[in-house]
Enzyme design. Structure first.
Site, mmCIF file in Angstrom:
data_model
loop_
_atom_site.group_PDB
_atom_site.id
_atom_site.type_symbol
_atom_site.label_atom_id
_atom_site.label_comp_id
_atom_site.label_asym_id
_atom_site.label_seq_id
_atom_site.Cartn_x
_atom_site.Cartn_y
_atom_site.Cartn_z
ATOM 1 N N ARG A 142 0.823 -1.218 0.000
ATOM 2 C CA ARG A 142 0.000 0.000 0.000
ATOM 3 C C ARG A 142 0.857 1.268 0.000
ATOM 4 N NH1 ARG A 142 -5.396 1.557 1.545
ATOM 5 N NH2 ARG A 142 -5.467 3.461 2.784
ATOM 6 N N LEU A 160 -6.973 8.112 -1.654
ATOM 7 C CA LEU A 160 -6.788 6.689 -1.407
ATOM 8 C C LEU A 160 -7.687 6.369 -0.219
ATOM 9 C CD1 LEU A 160 -5.271 4.041 -1.928
ATOM 10 C CD2 LEU A 160 -3.483 4.856 -0.393
ATOM 11 N N SER A 161 -8.764 5.635 -0.471
ATOM 12 C CA SER A 161 -9.768 5.385 0.557
ATOM 13 C C SER A 161 -9.166 4.638 1.737
ATOM 14 C CB SER A 161 -10.926 4.577 -0.019
ATOM 15 O OG SER A 161 -11.551 5.270 -1.068
ATOM 16 N N ALA A 162 -9.820 4.756 2.883
ATOM 17 C CA ALA A 162 -9.393 4.001 4.055
ATOM 18 C C ALA A 162 -9.410 2.513 3.720
ATOM 19 C CB ALA A 162 -10.319 4.293 5.232
ATOM 20 N N PHE A 189 -17.286 8.914 0.134
ATOM 21 C CA PHE A 189 -16.317 8.980 -0.960
ATOM 22 C C PHE A 189 -16.277 10.386 -1.554
ATOM 23 C CE2 PHE A 189 -16.584 4.414 -0.843
ATOM 24 C CZ PHE A 189 -15.365 3.981 -1.343
#
Length: 406
Positions: free
Chosen positions: A44, A77-79, A223
């Site tokens: 990541r 970058l989403s959780a 989002f």
């Protein structure tokens, strides 16, 4: 493509990544071995350039990739938690063809792990900077086989269709016809759909042969909103400074003068006797069980003045009628140690509005107090016009969202 990676950083990231997988399991974000393996494999940190490793591998921390001139996030970058949840919703299997709408790179790499060497992953974004960044990061991480496309996602990516799975990683107000056209007959679309002032990540499967979609699961999420043709600006109805309603249906009309006068009255407090629990499920029930519901928001100053409860600061379902409104509050139930749901109602008909709201709270607590009680359907506009839509929840440009509770 040959790249040189800092192995010391990779080595430091490995135990953090393993710890993140364990945390996501504990949070029920990861519930299957394939998703655990994918999250445990993809580096990541290579998609979060310049961020500290501890922040990158925190399960509930989104990372902004790009902002506009006003400082608002355009891409993120989403959780890791919501990414894992959506991957579990999608159920990607080896050999599948997958379209991702909204490119950050990392999620596409996870999809590539799940689809395997025999699968195909395409990720599309409208922003040239994001597309270039995703391509670079994917190559750096060893996922050259992922196809990155620059296009307006409203049109999908037809030359890779049909897709077994479509995963949308931007807040969508509607489901464009192109996505449905490009979805395989037994395909699934996972989309953060915005309606009635809230967003839920919904896994939709085809509902028979008629063209409608039905939910197999839904989860709370948030989002960055969609850009391009599919962009939508919510309707905000100001009542007074620091107090407003957030709605989707532009056909609704509000007497803001009457509501402002009601907001200045002393509220009526009423208690339902019903348990307060699972707030995201309760919120969805309240917003989809009456056409008079809207999201009420109050600013910090009004809350600090004691004019509104703290629940309104985060946004709370409100019942709006007869020149007044009511919204949900809670208190500790001394007998059970849990919480009880209540109501604060403003306006000349406060008692009537409060009782109607309390009745909704009791209905939810006695009939629907569990996860997944709602059945959400998406009905394309042509089918809705032919009489396929009932129990109207939200009409959108391309279709209608309905919700039933069973």
């Amino acid at each position: 493509m040959t790249t040189i990676r800092d192995r010391s950083v990779d080595d430091a990231a490995a135990p953090l990544r393993a710890a993140m997988v364990r945390e996501l399991r504990d949070l029920d974000g990861i519930t299957s071995e394939p998703v655990a393996a994918a999250v445990g494999t993809v580096p990541r940190h290579l998609f979060a350039i310049g961020e500290p490793l501890e922040k990158v591998y925190a399960p509930d921390t989104p990372l902004v990739i790009k902002r506009n001139d006003d400082g608002l996030a355009l891409s993120s970058l989403s959780a890791a938690h919501i990414q894992a949840v959506m991957l579990e919703q999608a159920g990607v299997e080896p050999g599948m063809r997958v379209l991702e709408v909204g490119s950050g790179g990392y999620n596409a790499a996870l999809l590539a792990e799940l689809a395997g060497a025999s699968g195909e992953v395409t990720t599309v974004d409208i922003d040239p900077d994001i597309v270039a960044r995703a391509r670079t990061c994917l190559d750096e991480a060893g996922y050259e086989r992922v196809r990155v496309v620059r296009a307006d996602a409203e049109h999908g990516v037809p030359d890779g269709a049909p897709y077994d799975r479509i995963i949308v990683t931007a807040g969508a107000f509607d489901i464009p016809p192109a996505w449905l056209d490009q979805l395989a007959g037994r395909g699934r679309i996972v989309v953060p759909l915005r309606w009635r002032g809230v967003t839920r990540s919904i896994a939709f499967d085809r509902d028979g042969d008629g063209g409608a979609l039905a939910s197999s699961s839904y989860r709370l999420c948030g989002f960055v909103p969609m850009q391009g043709i599919g962009a939508h600006r919510e309707l905000v109805v100001p009542i007074e400074d620091g107090l407003f309603l957030r709605v989707d249906d532009r056909s609704r009309h509000f007497d803001t003068g009457a509501l402002a006068a009601a907001a200045r009255t002393r509220p009526l407090e009423a208690w339902s006797g019903a348990a307060y629990d699972l707030p995201d499920e309760l919120e969805l029930f309240l917003l989809t069980s009456t056409p008079r519901a809207a999201m009420l928001h109050a600013g910090r100053e009004l809350i600090d003045q004691g004019r509104f409860d703290a629940s309104a600061g985060r946004g709370v379902p409100a019942l709006v009628r007869d020149g007044g409104f009511a919204y949900r509050i809670r208190r500790v139930n001394e007998a059970t140690g849990g919480f009880e749901s209540g109501v604060l109602a403003h306006g000349p008909q406060a008692e009537t509005i409060a009782e109607e709201y309390c009745d909704l709270l009791r209905r939810w607590a006695t009939g629907f107090r569990r996860r997944g009680a709602a059945r959400i359907r998406y009905i394309p506009a042509a089918l809705a016009a032919a009489g396929g839509a009932q129990d109207l929840a939200s009409v959108k440009p391309h279709g209608t969202v309905t919700v039933s509770w069973a």
